[in-house]
Structures are given as structure tokens and as C-alpha cells.
Motif scaffolding. Structure first.
Motif, PDB file in Angstrom:
ATOM      1  N   TRP A  62       0.799  -1.223   0.000  1.00 12.26           N
ATOM      2  CA  TRP A  62       0.000   0.000   0.000  1.00 12.26           C
ATOM      3  C   TRP A  62       0.826   1.264   0.000  1.00 12.26           C
ATOM      4  O   TRP A  62       1.707   1.444   0.852  1.00 12.26           O
ATOM      5  CB  TRP A  62      -0.907   0.023   1.241  1.00 12.26           C
ATOM      6  N   ASP A  64      -0.276   4.421   1.009  1.00 10.96           N
ATOM      7  CA  ASP A  64      -1.429   5.035   1.667  1.00 10.96           C
ATOM      8  C   ASP A  64      -1.320   6.552   1.628  1.00 10.96           C
ATOM      9  O   ASP A  64      -0.249   7.113   1.402  1.00 10.96           O
ATOM     10  CB  ASP A  64      -1.491   4.583   3.137  1.00 10.96           C
ATOM     11  N   GLU A  66      -1.664   9.537   4.162  1.00 11.85           N
ATOM     12  CA  GLU A  66      -1.677   9.762   5.619  1.00 11.85           C
ATOM     13  C   GLU A  66      -3.042  10.240   6.084  1.00 11.85           C
ATOM     14  O   GLU A  66      -3.595  11.202   5.528  1.00 11.85           O
ATOM     15  CB  GLU A  66      -0.616  10.823   5.970  1.00 11.85           C
ATOM     16  N   ALA A  68      -5.919   9.111   5.622  1.00  8.12           N
ATOM     17  CA  ALA A  68      -7.103   8.812   4.793  1.00  8.12           C
ATOM     18  C   ALA A  68      -7.420   7.318   4.852  1.00  8.12           C
ATOM     19  O   ALA A  68      -6.535   6.482   5.040  1.00  8.12           O
ATOM     20  CB  ALA A  68      -6.850   9.234   3.349  1.00  8.12           C
ATOM     21  N   GLU A  69      -8.701   7.014   4.712  1.00 12.32           N
ATOM     22  CA  GLU A  69      -9.114   5.612   4.679  1.00 12.32           C
ATOM     23  C   GLU A  69      -8.751   4.988   3.330  1.00 12.32           C
ATOM     24  O   GLU A  69      -8.545   5.702   2.353  1.00 12.32           O
ATOM     25  CB  GLU A  69     -10.640   5.531   4.795  1.00 12.32           C
ATOM     26  N   ARG A  70      -8.737   3.662   3.317  1.00 16.11           N
ATOM     27  CA  ARG A  70      -8.514   2.968   2.038  1.00 16.11           C
ATOM     28  C   ARG A  70      -9.852   2.828   1.335  1.00 16.11           C
ATOM     29  O   ARG A  70     -10.494   1.774   1.372  1.00 16.11           O
ATOM     30  CB  ARG A  70      -7.872   1.609   2.286  1.00 16.11           C
ATOM     31  N   ARG A  71     -10.243   3.935   0.674  1.00 17.71           N
ATOM     32  CA  ARG A  71     -11.493   3.932  -0.094  1.00 17.71           C
ATOM     33  C   ARG A  71     -11.198   4.438  -1.487  1.00 17.71           C
ATOM     34  O   ARG A  71     -10.292   5.253  -1.670  1.00 17.71           O
ATOM     35  CB  ARG A  71     -12.508   4.873   0.572  1.00 17.71           C
ATOM     36  N   ARG A 114      -5.817   9.509  -3.744  1.00 13.53           N
ATOM     37  CA  ARG A 114      -6.395   8.232  -3.296  1.00 13.53           C
ATOM     38  C   ARG A 114      -5.263   7.206  -3.184  1.00 13.53           C
ATOM     39  O   ARG A 114      -4.256   7.310  -3.881  1.00 13.53           O
ATOM     40  CB  ARG A 114      -7.477   7.758  -4.259  1.00 13.53           C
ATOM     41  N   ARG A 179     -13.285  -5.530   0.763  1.00 12.30           N
ATOM     42  CA  ARG A 179     -12.051  -5.160   0.068  1.00 12.30           C
ATOM     43  C   ARG A 179     -12.355  -4.794  -1.384  1.00 12.30           C
ATOM     44  O   ARG A 179     -11.864  -3.791  -1.905  1.00 12.30           O
ATOM     45  CB  ARG A 179     -11.055  -6.330   0.132  1.00 12.30           C
ATOM     46  N   SER A 182     -13.829  -1.446  -1.871  1.00 14.50           N
ATOM     47  CA  SER A 182     -12.940  -0.293  -1.628  1.00 14.50           C
ATOM     48  C   SER A 182     -12.098   0.037  -2.869  1.00 14.50           C
ATOM     49  O   SER A 182     -11.378   1.026  -2.887  1.00 14.50           O
ATOM     50  CB  SER A 182     -12.025  -0.582  -0.443  1.00 14.50           C
TER      51      SER A 182
END
Ligand code: GLV
Ligand code: MN
Ligand code: MN
Length: 405
Positions: A62, A64, A66, A68-71, A114, A179, A182
Motif C-alpha cells: 500500500w 497510503d 496519511e 485517509a481511509e482505504r477507499r 487516493r 475489500r 474499496s
């Protein structure tokens, strides 16, 4: 070197070399494939990607954002398992290019809005347990986990046993709708398995569709006996029936335009030169754009086999191992990819991919990288270093477009 898919492929070129068959044999959860998975986790970790293994043994690395959600995430990646005696590009090219694309995006100073993940899917080839794209089929709920736990490899070991040894809890395999929900888009880069790009003079294509394809296991039982002592009229020889299966598959596939029919694996038991076999296991691989044509060819071949088995005094049992309907990749994503890569032609493929399975659940696309031999599932599969580099740049371009809006 940063952003260099060729260098990443060079790093793994010694793993899983098959000295007997030539090329590579990297069966899922075997020592070479596990070594490749470790290599991937190490290389992803060094890039600051957070690596996790999900319940289905899929690796996710990932990038990612910082806080933020994994959406609405964007996913790229491919597989590291191979067919017996395959090339070094079918699968690993997509994984190496994904890591290289992450480097390129960072070098460009891209600021994603994202998250991006690089995924490695287990058993894409189905070379160990028979079911193609097993990891993504489990993820998408397209195969029964109970059936998967019981699948056996050539040596008789179950998926459950092999997965446990690889550190994956077989009790946890199965659908993961949260999963999937998302994920906003999945893009898989793959070496081209065919000659389309050679003729078009382009290094990279965007995928249009995958033709329908399936696999069937056929078991023919006869009566084992002595090759010298048994009169020809007294034989119940399953190899004779298998020969008719193979002949019928060629004949029926030949008369359907653009159909493909293959028997690439046969197991004769007990398998002695001076022994009439007791049984034959063989596997059919049949493909066509039209799934009814695939099913018709299979039923004609099964009928021909049954007639031959009756005449020979043998019995036949047929099991469908996996079936993938024709997949047309997401039109909006494909158009977006073509805007980013205006020179890239759109090509369909006869090869199956995890992207084809995921396409049923999420917007999915693929990129193909030119293969000067057009060959695949053989050591002759190849991609020129400059095309590998062009592929990683094209993937980075597509991902940049997807993660910045
Ligand atoms: C996988 O490469 C397949 O097409 O079977
Ligand atoms: Mn592949
Ligand atoms: Mn393959």
C-alpha cells in the motif's frame, strides 16, 4: 535503480529456473514462488509501501495517504506463479512494472488523492491446483472455499495443507466484498501473448476483451495388463481412448473459426513402456469468444470420448475445473487509458488473467507489452528492455491519471 522494471526482473531471473524443462517453474506456494513473494515484500517495503497478506494469500503493498481511509483505491499488479517451463515475463512483468511505476510516480512528485496498492495474486496459472486465477476467484466469491481447501496438487497434497505450510490459514480463504468495494479501479500490465503489437509497430496496447475459456479434467479408467501377454482384442486400454479425445478436440476446434482446443497435460498410470495403462488423466483447455461454442466443442469431445470408451470397455468421468466467460473490459476505464496513451492500439487476448476475474466486480483494464516472438507459456516468451521500460512508463501514466483525480 529507481523506476527500472528491467533491473527488477534481472533480480529474480535466477529464481525457479527449471533445468529439465527449460524456462521457469514457479508453482504457487512452492519454494521459488515463496522466494519471489518474499522478494516482492522486501522490495515493496524498501519503497515505504505497507505490505499485508490477506486471507486468500494475496499480497497487497500500500501507498497510503496519511490520515485517509482505504477507499476508492487504485490497484495494479499481477502474479508471480508460472506454468511448468514458462517464461520470466508472464506475471512478473506486471509486478516489476508496478513497483517501477511507483518509483516513476514519486520521481515525478505525483501527490495521490487516493491510495494505490500493488497486488500479487497466487495461483493465476492454476498450474498446481487446477483452477486458474484461484486467488482472485476466492476474493470475488466465484469459487467455493470448501472445494478449494480440498483441491489436490500432483503429489496429492491438499490446498489446505500447502497453504498452511506457506503461512496462510486455509480457514480464512473466501470472498472479501469489503475489500473489493474499496477498489475504484484495477489495471494489470502483462506481456502480450500473441503477435498483435509486432504487426502494429507499437510497444504497448490497451486490452479490449478476453475470450471465454475453461478447463476440464477427464479421467479414463481401463484395465492394466501386460503389453506382451495380452491379445489386442482383449484390451481395455485408456490410452487408446485418450488418443480419440485428442483427435476429436483437434477436429472440432478446427471447424469453429477462431476456436482454440488444447490437451497439454496427460498422466498415464502406472506409466510403463511394457504396461497397458490402468487409467489416464487428461486436461482439456478450450477457448472461443462465444461461450456456447466452447461448451459445444467440449460436449462433442466428451461424446466422442464416451463412444470410444464404450468400444474399448473403459469408463470416463469429466469435471469442469474452471470456466471464465468472455470479458469486455470497462469501457470508461479503457477510454481513459486511451486518452493517456493515444498511440496504444486496443487488442483482445486469448489468454486468461486475474484482471478478467476482477472485471466482474470492479472497473478493470489491462496494458500489454510487445513480445517479439509472440510466444508465451514457453521460455521463448520475451520483451525487449526498451519495451519493458515503455510499459512501466505507460503504467505510471495511467496510474497517475487515476490517483490524482
Ligand atoms: C493463463 O495464462 C491462461 O491463459 O491460461
Ligand atoms: Mn499471466
Ligand atoms: Mn500465463
Amino acid at each position: 535503480m529507481s523506476g527500472d522494471a528491467n533491473a527488477l526482473l534481472d533480480e529474480i531471473a535466477h529464481i525457479g529456473v527449471d533445468r529439465q524443462r527449460g524456462g521457469y517453474t514457479r508453482l504457487v506456494f512452492s519454494p521459488p514462488e515463496l522466494e519471489l513473494r518474499e522478494w516482492f515484500a522486501r522490495r515493496a517495503g524498501e519503497r515505504g509501501l505497507r505490505v499485508e497478506t490477506d486471507g486468500n494469500g494475496i499480497l497487497w503493498a500500500w501507498w497510503d495517504i496519511e490520515g485517509a481511509e482505504r477507499r476508492d483505491v487504485v490497484v495494479t499488479g499481477s502474479h508471480l506463479d508460472s506454468v511448468p517451463g514458462g517464461g520470466n515475463f508472464d506475471g512478473p512483468l506486471g509486478v516489476a512494472s508496478a513497483l517501477a511505476a511507483v518509483d516513476l510516480l514519486r520521481d515525478r512528485g505525483v501527490r495521490p488523492v487516493r491510495p494505490l496498492a500493488v497486488a500479487v495474486f497466487p495461483e493465476e496459472e492454476g498450474s498446481r491446483f487446477g483452477v486458474a486465477c484461484l486467488g482472485t476467484r476466492l476474493l470475488a466469491g466465484l469459487v467455493d472455499p470448501e472445494r478449494v481447501r480440498e483441491l489436490r496438487d500432483e503429489s496429492g497434497r491438499s490446498f489446505a495443507e500447502v497453504a498452511t505450510d506457506a503461512g496462510i490459514d486455509p480457514a480464512l480463504i473466501g470472498p472479501d466484498p469489503a475489500r473489493l468495494q474499496s477498489i475504484a479501479a484495477f489495471v494489470e500490465l502483462h506481456v502480450e501473448q500473441g503477435r498483435g503489437l509486432i504487426d502494429l509497430g507499437q510497444p504497448v496496447a490497451v486490452a479490449g476483451a478476453i475470450i471465454a475459456h475453461g478447463r476440464w479434467h477427464m479421467r479414463i479408467d481401463g484395465r492394466g495388463d501386460h503389453a506382451g501377454a495380452t491379445r489386442m482384442v482383449d484390451r481395455q486400454d485408456p490410452v487408446v481412448v485418450a488418443a480419440e479425445t485428442i483427435r476429436a478436440l483437434r477436429a472440432h476446434a478446427l471447424v469453429v473459426d477462431e476456436a482454440r482446443g488444447t490437451v497439454g497435460r496427460i498422466k498415464v498410470t502406472p506409466g510403463g513402456t511394457n504396461v497397458i495403462a490402468a487409467s489416464v488423466d487428461l486436461w482439456l483447455d478450450v477457448r472461443h469468444r462465444d461461450e456456447t461454442a466452447v461448451r459445444r466443442i467440449v460436449s462433442e469431445v466428451v461424446a466422442a470420448t464416451e463412444r470410444s470408451a464404450d468400444a474399448e470397455g473403459c469408463t470416463v468421468a469429466v469435471t469442469e475445473q474452471s470456466f471464465s466467460p468472455m470479458v469486455a473490459f470497462d469501457a470508461a476505464l479503457r477510454e481513459r487509458m486511451r486518452e493517456v496513451l493515444p498511440a496504444a492500439p486496443v487488442l483482445d487476448t486469448g489468454a486468461g488473467h486475474d484482471a478478467g476475474v476482477l472485471a466482474a466486480a470492479i472497473p478493470t483494464g489491462m496494458l500489454f507489452v510487445r513480445n517479439p516472438t509472440g510466444a508465451s507459456h514457453t521460455p521463448a516468451e520475451v520483451a525487449a528492455p526498451e519495451d519493458v521500460a515503455a510499459g512501466a512508463i505507460a503504467l505510471a501514466d495511467v496510474l497517475e491519471s487515476l490517483i490524482t483525480r
